[in-house]
Design an enzyme around this catalytic site. Sequence first.
Site, short mmCIF file in Angstrom:
data_model
loop_
_atom_site.label_atom_id
_atom_site.label_comp_id
_atom_site.label_asym_id
_atom_site.label_seq_id
_atom_site.Cartn_x
_atom_site.Cartn_y
_atom_site.Cartn_z
N HIS A 1 62.75 -10.97 -9.60
CA HIS A 1 64.16 -11.03 -9.90
C HIS A 1 64.71 -9.71 -10.39
O HIS A 1 65.89 -9.60 -10.63
CB HIS A 1 64.43 -12.12 -10.94
CG HIS A 1 64.15 -13.49 -10.43
ND1 HIS A 1 63.17 -14.28 -10.97
CD2 HIS A 1 64.71 -14.21 -9.45
CE1 HIS A 1 63.14 -15.42 -10.34
NE2 HIS A 1 64.06 -15.41 -9.41
N GLY A 2 63.85 -8.76 -10.65
CA GLY A 2 64.30 -7.44 -11.08
C GLY A 2 64.43 -7.27 -12.58
O GLY A 2 64.84 -6.21 -13.04
N GLU A 3 64.11 -8.31 -13.37
CA GLU A 3 64.18 -8.13 -14.81
C GLU A 3 63.12 -7.12 -15.25
O GLU A 3 62.03 -7.09 -14.69
CB GLU A 3 63.95 -9.46 -15.54
CG GLU A 3 65.04 -10.48 -15.34
CD GLU A 3 64.71 -11.44 -14.21
OE1 GLU A 3 63.76 -11.17 -13.45
OE2 GLU A 3 65.41 -12.46 -14.08
N SER A 81 59.88 -20.07 -8.21
CA SER A 81 60.81 -19.21 -7.51
C SER A 81 60.04 -18.67 -6.31
O SER A 81 58.83 -18.51 -6.38
CB SER A 81 61.26 -18.07 -8.43
OG SER A 81 62.22 -17.28 -7.79
#
Length: 115
Positions: A1-3, A81
């Site tokens: 998710h890029g966190e 996910s």
Amino acid sequence: HGEPGRTRMKLKTADEITEMLMEPIIGDLPYNAGDEVLLFVNGMGGTPLVELYIIYRKAYEIAAKHGLKVVRKLIGPYITSLEMAGCSITLLKMDDDLVKLWDAPVNTPGLRWGV
């Protein structure tokens, strides 16, 4: 998710990662020796089931070290996910009512037992 995550570190063993996940959970709530718990190891989608069982083994060991009694468990990719790596650990205090509800028949796409 890029966190970005909480921290960056060198690769650790499954046991070390499990300790990093479990100790704050046990320390966060007032768990006491003798408490009955449900131990849920969830795969995010891309983690093989065998690796989740490795995490569960150590999580169970840590719970037992703290005097917690694992009365129910759930291990697998339930809250996922698309092919996301990693896992989460959930520890839920159980009582007789919650055990009875947990053991009730379930027939859903994600969970199925007692039917």
